[in-house]
Write a protein that holds these residues in place. Structure first.
Motif, short mmCIF file in Angstrom:
data_model
loop_
_atom_site.label_atom_id
_atom_site.label_comp_id
_atom_site.label_asym_id
_atom_site.label_seq_id
_atom_site.Cartn_x
_atom_site.Cartn_y
_atom_site.Cartn_z
N ALA A 153 -24.33 105.66 38.31
CA ALA A 153 -24.43 106.88 37.50
C ALA A 153 -25.15 106.60 36.18
N LYS A 173 -23.59 112.22 29.89
CA LYS A 173 -23.35 112.35 31.33
C LYS A 173 -24.15 113.53 31.88
N GLY A 177 -26.97 111.89 37.13
CA GLY A 177 -26.24 110.63 37.13
C GLY A 177 -25.05 110.68 38.07
N LEU A 178 -24.34 111.81 38.09
CA LEU A 178 -23.21 111.95 39.01
C LEU A 178 -23.67 111.84 40.46
N GLY A 181 -24.48 108.24 41.12
CA GLY A 181 -23.25 107.47 41.23
C GLY A 181 -22.52 107.72 42.54
N PRO A 217 -15.33 109.50 37.79
CA PRO A 217 -16.01 110.16 36.68
C PRO A 217 -15.10 111.14 35.92
#
Length: 270
Positions: A153, A173, A177-178, A181, A217
């Motif tokens: 992420a 964030k 990125g999520l 990840g 997360p």
């Protein structure tokens, strides 16, 4: 080598050795110390915004929850939590500020014990409850998948991130990125299942990866909201270049109840 990378280079192999080579209680001692340090950091953040609490009694209660639960299982957890949520409100009566701030003070103390106590206990149970021959490898899979997903992420987010997930709570964030990840989380789960020879059916490995892709997360965001409220960048400077105990364990602790609950539900741990 930057301090952040140097610390990780030294700390991760030591933790892996403790999990694989040392008895279970050695890992629990390390985990318990980090969880209690995290509890102290949470209380410090509460104090920074003017919330008065019973620091040492709260930390003693948190320690009691961990020890009782790991020694006596669910009955130990129930008894220790019952004691904490009845003793801590009564102890607030003795503070010189009472009654002002009593609700906030008791809430902060109980949050530290309930939130960190239950998540820390469940992470410890992942080392205790499965078959002793399987538990260390299962725990390493759990930790490795989270670390890999977090790294994925970070690297995807810093290079491709455009759309913020929660600008007010964690401005760096991103949804990109999520997504990165999540992909790395599933890839790491598959790779570690093979590398560690974890005897879990593939469907359950993928289910655990799905839980971690969401919960890890989310745990990071939960801790970030506490830091934003307290106006601090890191929960402390306990670990060089890495911040505090909460900074290092937020994504590790938060998913533990959900993962343990799933493994219990499907009969993989008892």
């Amino acid at each position: 080598m930057p301090r952040r990378e140097a610390f990780a280079f030294l700390a991760v192999p030591v933790l892996v050795a403790v999990i694989l080579l040392a008895p279970a209680w050695a890992f629990l001692v390390v985990l318990g110390a980090v969880v209690v340090a995290g509890g102290d950091e949470l209380l410090a953040m509460a104090g920074a915004i003017g919330i008065h609490h019973c620091r040492w009694l709260t930390l003693a209660a948190l320690t009691g929850v961990l020890v009782a639960s790991w020694a006596a299982g669910v009955p130990g957890l129930a008894i220790a939590l019952a004691a904490a949520v009845t003793v801590l409100p009564a102890a607030q009566l003795a503070r010189p500020e009472a009654p002002q701030g009593s609700v906030a003070g008791v809430a902060a103390s109980c949050l530290a014990v309930l939130f960190l106590g239950v998540t820390g206990v469940c992470l410890g149970w992942l080392r205790l409850w499965p078959d002793p021959a399987v538990a260390p490898r299962l725990l390493l899979l759990y930790l490795g998948v989270i670390w890999a997903g977090d790294s994925g992420a970070y690297y995807v987010g810093t290079r491709l991130g455009r759309h913020k997930m929660s600008p007010r709570i964690s401005p760096k964030k991103t949804w990109e990125g999520l997504a990165g990840g999540t992909v790395v989380t599933f890839a790491a789960a598959a790779a570690l299942r093979l590398a560690l020879a974890v005897p879990l059916p593939w469907v359950h490995v993928l289910a655990v990866a799905a839980i971690l892709a969401v919960a890890a997360p989310l745990g990071d965001l939960v801790e970030s909201q506490f830091k934003r409220d307290a106006g601090v960048k890191d929960s402390s400077q306990l670990f060089p270049g890495h911040g505090g105990a909460l900074d290092r364990t937020d994504s590790l602790l938060y998913p533990a109840p959900a993962v343990l609950g799933y493994l219990l539900l499907v009969g993989l741990v008892r």
